[in-house]
Design a protein around this motif. Structure first.
Motif, PDB file in Angstrom:
ATOM      1  N   MET A 330       0.837  -1.204   0.000  1.00 35.54           N
ATOM      2  CA  MET A 330       0.000   0.000   0.000  1.00 35.54           C
ATOM      3  C   MET A 330       0.873   1.255   0.000  1.00 35.54           C
ATOM      4  N   PRO A 393     -10.990  14.710   0.338  1.00 32.92           N
ATOM      5  CA  PRO A 393     -11.498  13.520  -0.342  1.00 32.92           C
ATOM      6  C   PRO A 393     -12.214  13.907  -1.620  1.00 32.92           C
ATOM      7  N   GLY A 394     -12.070  13.064  -2.635  1.00 35.52           N
ATOM      8  CA  GLY A 394     -12.618  13.372  -3.940  1.00 35.52           C
ATOM      9  C   GLY A 394     -11.561  13.930  -4.871  1.00 35.52           C
ATOM     10  N   PHE A 398      -6.066  13.038  -1.978  1.00 38.33           N
ATOM     11  CA  PHE A 398      -6.595  12.175  -0.942  1.00 38.33           C
ATOM     12  C   PHE A 398      -6.255  10.722  -1.224  1.00 38.33           C
ATOM     13  N   TRP A 402      -4.391   8.342   1.367  1.00 40.36           N
ATOM     14  CA  TRP A 402      -5.034   7.126   1.855  1.00 40.36           C
ATOM     15  C   TRP A 402      -4.088   5.937   1.769  1.00 40.36           C
ATOM     16  N   ALA A 405      -1.239   6.319   4.277  1.00 40.02           N
ATOM     17  CA  ALA A 405      -1.630   6.130   5.670  1.00 40.02           C
ATOM     18  C   ALA A 405      -1.926   4.659   5.952  1.00 40.02           C
ATOM     19  N   VAL A 406      -2.650   3.999   5.028  1.00 45.15           N
ATOM     20  CA  VAL A 406      -2.924   2.577   5.241  1.00 45.15           C
ATOM     21  C   VAL A 406      -1.613   1.798   5.234  1.00 45.15           C
ATOM     22  N   LEU A 409      -0.048   2.200   8.601  1.00 42.83           N
ATOM     23  CA  LEU A 409      -0.717   1.400   9.625  1.00 42.83           C
ATOM     24  C   LEU A 409      -0.486  -0.089   9.425  1.00 42.83           C
ATOM     25  N   MET A 417       1.233   7.745  10.726  1.00 38.60           N
ATOM     26  CA  MET A 417      -0.033   8.164  10.135  1.00 38.60           C
ATOM     27  C   MET A 417      -0.438   9.527  10.659  1.00 38.60           C
ATOM     28  N   VAL A 421      -0.977  13.131   8.480  1.00 35.05           N
ATOM     29  CA  VAL A 421      -2.143  14.005   8.409  1.00 35.05           C
ATOM     30  C   VAL A 421      -1.840  15.365   9.004  1.00 35.05           C
TER      31      VAL A 421
ATOM     32  N   GLY B  69     -10.638  -0.224  -0.129  1.00 32.02           N
ATOM     33  CA  GLY B  69     -11.079   0.409   1.101  1.00 32.02           C
ATOM     34  C   GLY B  69     -11.808   1.710   0.870  1.00 32.02           C
ATOM     35  N   LEU B  70     -11.625   2.301  -0.295  1.00 32.78           N
ATOM     36  CA  LEU B  70     -12.280   3.574  -0.591  1.00 32.78           C
ATOM     37  C   LEU B  70     -13.460   3.314  -1.500  1.00 32.78           C
ATOM     38  N   VAL B 134     -16.087   6.114   4.634  1.00 32.13           N
ATOM     39  CA  VAL B 134     -15.387   6.897   3.618  1.00 32.13           C
ATOM     40  C   VAL B 134     -16.343   7.844   2.915  1.00 32.13           C
ATOM     41  N   PHE B 137     -17.125  10.612   5.212  1.00 32.35           N
ATOM     42  CA  PHE B 137     -16.029  11.564   5.306  1.00 32.35           C
ATOM     43  C   PHE B 137     -15.985  12.468   4.082  1.00 32.35           C
ATOM     44  N   LEU B 138     -16.174  11.877   2.921  1.00 26.62           N
ATOM     45  CA  LEU B 138     -16.137  12.667   1.686  1.00 26.62           C
ATOM     46  C   LEU B 138     -17.153  13.794   1.737  1.00 26.62           C
ATOM     47  N   LEU B 179      -9.914  11.405  10.191  1.00 24.35           N
ATOM     48  CA  LEU B 179      -9.347  10.560   9.129  1.00 24.35           C
ATOM     49  C   LEU B 179      -8.492   9.427   9.682  1.00 24.35           C
ATOM     50  N   ILE B 182     -10.740   6.767  10.879  1.00 27.00           N
ATOM     51  CA  ILE B 182     -11.339   5.977   9.802  1.00 27.00           C
ATOM     52  C   ILE B 182     -10.326   4.972   9.267  1.00 27.00           C
ATOM     53  N   ILE B 183      -9.094   5.455   9.038  1.00 25.93           N
ATOM     54  CA  ILE B 183      -8.085   4.549   8.495  1.00 25.93           C
ATOM     55  C   ILE B 183      -7.800   3.417   9.476  1.00 25.93           C
ATOM     56  N   THR B 192     -15.063  -0.358   6.061  1.00 18.37           N
ATOM     57  CA  THR B 192     -15.579   0.792   6.797  1.00 18.37           C
ATOM     58  C   THR B 192     -17.098   0.871   6.701  1.00 18.37           C
TER      59      THR B 192
END
Lengths: 494, 487, 121
Positions: A330, A393-394, A398, A402, A405-406, A409, A417, A421, B69-70, B134, B137-138, B179, B182-183, B192
């Motif tokens: 990831m 996001p979008g 993002f 994502w 960060a994943v 983790l 993480m 952020v 995941g998203l 997700v 959050f968006l 965030l 969520i992660i 999620t």
């Protein structure tokens, strides 16, 4: 020999000859026309190569018919094709924009030379991504670097000369370090072909010359990459170069250096040598975090918007190297996808700034006051790019965040993480500063020339800005291909 | 239309409305009509889904995968249905009010105002219908960003400063706390998606549950849990329709709705109840309730007083969620609706007072009730609903919250609820009292103050009536909320 | 003694390192722009030696096709270094051209005289 078989060579030869023809031109607009034609042909070739690689596997092209490892081989695999597509696409998008911007910022007798150097730079960058020979990389690296120095020096401000000089010194040291590294590897293995080097190094293992070579290569490439603390040349170079140059370089030059980094770290030296035996991940992590925070904080205090975005670029490169340092599926995908995501974001942002410079003549924050009212579309591009940098996001920003960060983790590093952020929060401050000024302050430059830029400049910007939203939602092309490239890179990691 | 098409329509109608609003920039009457038509269409679309939810269905739409995941997916369930109904219904009323207010005050840049409003309600629908964290959050972030231009609408120094605080706190909490939460949830649970009974059972235990809950609760800055509440009074620089929208319809309700939804469908009330890791949230919510009410008493500026009142009332919902039992959840969820209707009435009145009499401070309101009887009568109605006395709707939500507190053996919380009611009386009732029963000072202009514009009055009338109606028809809400699958 | 002869027999690498380090030192320590370029060239020259010197086989000849000559020194490093020399020359030329222009704009090529000059941002 069909045309399709010759495509790898054409990818490099077309811009090279285009540059030669441009050098013979007197008028800037003719040179621009040639550059436009060549730039539009590039994505076509890259697209065909990418499609071929995705369906049939890596392409191997023997330059001059000489078989590797004695001859120079052009080798296109998933990662290389991905990068080729990126460079060509950005190059093609910038060309329509360049005509008006260059005409405004560079004197008429030098415009043809500008396009010559631009095409040479394109040659160099594409060559680095496509070649499979280590010394050939050096040649193309220097071709792109030398032309970059010239391009930067063409800026209006006299500090452009100083920036170009500083970049020349540092860039040459970096390239020479690279050559030293290759020299050490050559004396140990006797070959320069990347695939062959991989095989022979895995036989030899981490002996001292190999490790020394790794060190030299890493430092040399890090300089080109603008990895903290070797980033010193970047803010000045981006701030004082012509707007088109900044937009082009921000989107491509450092990405190619990342490609080199990935190629050497993962493929040539092998993941087990680099990541298991040496403290490379830790060093990368530490430097990345320093870049993310340090550069973002410095960006907050800049008054020149181009400079601010340059420091922002250094921070974003920190994200990419963070993904490399994580070295899991990831995380590395996040780093690789951020190559293309950042190129989109920064390309759009710098083009928007260039548009304002075109109208107003300055890139200082106070000159941007209230400009949102006169140039709403341009500022919408800036706002969208800014949102992407923040990681809303979008947007594409993002998606990268994502993955990273994943990835962090997945390794159990929750503190990383939070650092990730938190650094985005700093970017809210410097982007928010500009947003406040452009939308809320009373208009400073009230002349009638301050209005939207011509369509040729507007459309590429809008396309890139739309791309930052589109690829933030449909990531099959960006993250999907990045994922496949990463699988290939990580194959050596046991 | 089919169920999933209705869900998508509920999201697209406001966006289409925003585009049309921008296009009808030069024709204000057309533009206002577009807003009203969009509001009406949205409400009807949302209302059409109610019968499906009552039948026990949970229609789904979307399912678009961005990355592992998203995923953007929408699913309708009773709590989201309630929120969507409240939001879309009150948006329509708010739009009527806005027209009166904006024209009455001759505000500038009205097109941008209405367009941002449309986008914001679209984002609210997205939050209400989200099927996973997700998606939530968006649309949560889109809501923050689309309301920023609304908060800074006046474009004065003060407005920009207020907007800065608004943005920094909301974006800061969501980026640095929400965030990661969520992660983390994704990495722990592998998904999620909201599910009955929560997804963290067995995946997280002990102190990790408390940490995650803290990250979520404080990360959802829109719920205004102290100490991340400062954005709410700071946002008072906005024009009143925006404040009404923020404090009743969309933004704050999106916050507490998210908290409620996460408690029910991510943690699961059983996980919280058995491990007791949510108890700290009870006390934080209780503290917020009391402290905010006390601060409200000290504020002379009417909108500031109402803002702190909102901070306090929002923690009622958080309290209900933290109680983690059926009655608490029911009470908190009902309060989303009750408080929305009550508060919007109060804000509408505040705006009417500003438009008609140009007064912003409580101390200046003496005797105004003679000139604006309708407005202050409605204010009284809204105030009584917030205080929680019959015959206004707020009674029921408070009742269930108290029952929930007793069931959880938290008698101290019952006391907190009672003290809070007393404090509400102390800071709300003096206002209509002064307006009707106190003689005005000598320096007030005798004439020239009439009632607010007609559109404002219509809106005020609708919401005040709704306060009363909700008392008598609260069982409709109860039946809807009862359908929530809590286990 | 054996260690000493070991070290001395690698004299080609010692010379390379000496040139490398002195070149870098000049780049860093000197403020005059032309001198910096000289240092850079010196640094690049060391790289030529780095490649060329291991290529020489003791007792080897240039690659001439003749039954008398069997052991060849490696010609490839020479080829590579020709490229590198060209690159070095181009870099030096470009650097000097920049210095000329900087001199025109600033009137000096000493860095400590140029950097304090604060242009408008």
């Amino acid at each position: 020999m069909t045309l399709e078989q010759q495509l790898p060579a054409l990818q490099v030869i077309l811009p090279l000859f285009g540059a030669l023809i441009c050098a013979l031109m007197r008028r800037g607009s003719l040179a621009w026309g040639i550059a436009l034609g060549v730039s539009f042909a590039m994505p076509v070739i890259s697209g065909v190569l990418l499609a071929e690689v995705l369906s049939n596997g890596p392409i191997s092209y023997h330059l001059g018919g000489w078989a590797p490892p004695w001859g120079i081989e052009y080798r296109v695999d998933t990662l290389g094709a991905y990068l080729l597509m990126l460079i060509s696409a950005i190059g093609a998008l910038i060309m329509p924009y360049a005509r008006a911007s260059v005409a405004r910022e560079i004197s008429a007798d030098k415009q043809a030379w500008f396009y010559t150097m631009y095409l040479l730079c394109l040659t160099g960058l594409l060559g680095i991504a496509i070649t499979g020979d280590a010394f050939n990389i050096f040649v193309f690296l220097e071709v792109s670097s030398l032309s970059t120095y010239v391009l930067i020096a063409m800026g209006k401000d006299r500090r452009a000369l100083l920036s170009a000089y500083q970049y020349l010194i540092m860039g040459t040291i970096g390239a020479t370090f690279y050559v030293i590294g290759i020299g050490l590897l050559y004396s140990v293995t006797g070959t320069l072909n990347l695939v062959d080097l991989t095989a022979r190094i895995s036989e030899i293992g981490p002996s001292r010359p190999v490790l020394a070579a790794l060190a030299f290569l890493e430092v040399g490439i890090s300089l080109k990459l603008a990895l903290f603390p070797l980033h010193v040349w970047l803010p000045n170079a981006y701030a004082y170069a012509p707007s088109v140059v900044t937009a082009f370089l921000a989107a491509t030059a450092t990405k190619v250096a990342v490609y080199l980094y990935l190629r050497f770290l993962f493929s040539v030296f092998g993941v087990s040598v680099v990541f298991k035996g040496l403290p490379v991940p830790e060093i990368l992590l530490a430097l990345s975090i320093a870049a993310m925070f340090g550069a973002s904080l410095v960006a907050v205090f800049q008054d020149n918007i181009k400079r601010m975005l340059a420091y922002s670029s250094v921070a974003q490169i920190g994200y990419i190297t963070l993904g490399i340092g994580l070295a899991n599926k990831m995380g590395l995908t996040g780093g690789v996808v951020h190559l293309i995501n950042h190129a989109m974001m920064k390309g759009a942002l710098f083009m928007a700034i260039g548009a304002v410079v075109y109208r107003v003549g300055s890139a200082r924050l106070e000159d941007f006051a209230g400009i949102g009212r006169r140039m709403p579309l341009t500022m919408a591009v800036f706002t969208l790019g800014g949102l992407s940098i923040i990681g809303t996001p979008g947007t594409v920003g993002f998606v990268s965040k994502w993955y990273l960060a994943v990835g962090a983790l997945d390794k159990g590093w929750w503190w990383l993480m939070f650092l990730l952020v938190a650094s985005s929060l700093v970017s809210v401050v410097y982007i928010g500063r500009v947003v406040e000024v452009i939308w809320f302050r009373p208009l400073l430059h009230t002349g009638t020339t301050v209005r939207e830029v011509p369509l040729a400049m507007l459309v590429p910007m809008l396309l890139l800005a739309t791309a930052t939203i589109y690829f933030g939602i449909d990531t099959t092309l960006t993250a999907g291909i990045a994922g496949r490239a990463v699988d290939m890179l990580l194959a050596g990691l046991s | 239309m089919t169920q999933d098409a209705a869900i998508i329509a509920a999201l697209l109608i406001p966006l289409a409305g925003a585009v049309l609003i921008v296009l009808s920039h030069r024709h204000p009457n057309v533009r206002e009509t577009v807003t009203l038509v969009t509001g009406g269409a949205l409400f009807l679309t949302v209302a059409s889904l109610v019968s499906d939810v009552f039948a026990g269905a949970s229609p789904e739409a979307g399912g678009f995968v961005i990355a592992p995941g998203l995923e953007i997916t929408f699913r309708l369930e009773p709590l989201g249905m309630l929120f969507a109904l409240v939001a879309s219904g009150l948006w329509l009323v708010n739009s009527i009010y806005s027209i009166g207010y904006m024209r009455g005050n001759k505000e500038h840049r009205q097109t941008m105002f209405y367009a941002c409003f449309a986008v914001a309600i679209g984002a609210t629908m997205g939050v209400a219908f989200s099927a996973n964290l997700v998606t939530l959050f968006l649309f949560y972030e889109v809501l923050t960003l689309s309301t920023y231009p609304l908060v800074t609408h006046k474009a004065t120094e003060e407005a920009v400063r207020g907007g800065r605080i608004y943005l920094m706190i909301l974006l800061g909490t969501s980026m640095v706390l929400l965030l990661p939460a969520i992660i983390w949830t994704y990495v722990l649970a592998g998904t999620t998606t909201f599910a009955a009974g929560g997804i963290l059972a067995g995946k997280a235990d002990g102190i990790l549950v408390a940490i995650l809950l803290a990250l979520f609760a404080f990360g959802i800055g829109k719920a205004a849990i102290m100490p991340f509440h400062r954005w709410l009074p700071a946002a008072m620089v906005a024009p009143t329709p925006v404040s009404a929208f923020l404090h009743a319809v969309a933004v704050v309700k999106a916050g507490v709705f998210s908290v409620m939804k996460i408690v029910i469908y991510i943690f699961g009330i059983d996980l919280l109840a058995t491990t007791g890791q949510g108890t700290w949230l009870l006390y934080v919510a209780a503290a917020t309730i009391l402290i905010a009410s006390i601060v409200a008493m000290t504020r002379d500026n009417l909108k500031a007083r109402l803002a702190y009142s909102t901070v306090s009332q929002l923690s009622y919902v958080v309290l209900g969620a933290a109680l983690a039992n059926t009655l608490g959840i029911l009470g908190g969820s009902m309060h989303i609706a009750m408080h929305a209707v009550g508060k919007i009435t109060l804000f509408f009145c505040a705006g009417a007072i500003y438009t008609a009499a140009h007064k912003t401070k409580v101390s200046e309101l003496a005797g105004l009730g003679r000139k604006m009887p309708f407005t202050f009568a409605a204010f009284a109605v809204g105030a009584i609903s917030i205080i929680g006395l019959p015959p206004m709707g707020g009674t029921w939500s408070k009742w269930y919250l108290a029952l929930g507190a007793m069931e959880a053996d938290q008698f101290i919380l019952v006391v907190v609820l009672m003290i809070s009611s007393l404090l509400n009386i102390a800071y709300l009732l003096p206002i209509p009292f002064r307006a009707f029963f106190v003689r005005p000072g000598g320096d007030d202009a005798a004439g020239g103050i009439a009632e607010a514009p007609l559109a404002c009055l219509i809106a005020i009338g609708i919401t005040a009536t709704a306060c009363v109606l909700l008392f008598f028809f609260a069982d409709a809400l109860y039946n809807l909320l009862q359908l929530m699958k809590l286990r | 003694m054996a260690v000493f002869s070991e070290i001395v027999s690698h004299y080609n690498h010692w010379i390379t390192i000496f040139l490398m380090v002195s070149g870098l030192y000049i780049v860093v320590a000197r403020g005059n722009m032309v001198k910096k370029l000289v240092g850079l060239s010196l640094f690049q020259t060391s790289v030529y030696l780095l490649y060329l010197s291991p290529g020489k086989i003791l007792g080897g000849t240039p690659p001439i096709l003749d039954p008398n000559f069997a052991v060849y020194s490696n010609p490839l490093p020479h080829v590579l270094m020709l490229t590198a020399i060209v690159v070095g020359v181009a870099t030096l030329a470009l650097g000097l051209a920049l210095v000329v222009r900087i001199n025109e704009e600033y009137g000096t090529i000493e860095e400590d005289e140029i950097f304090p000059v604060k242009d408008d941002e």
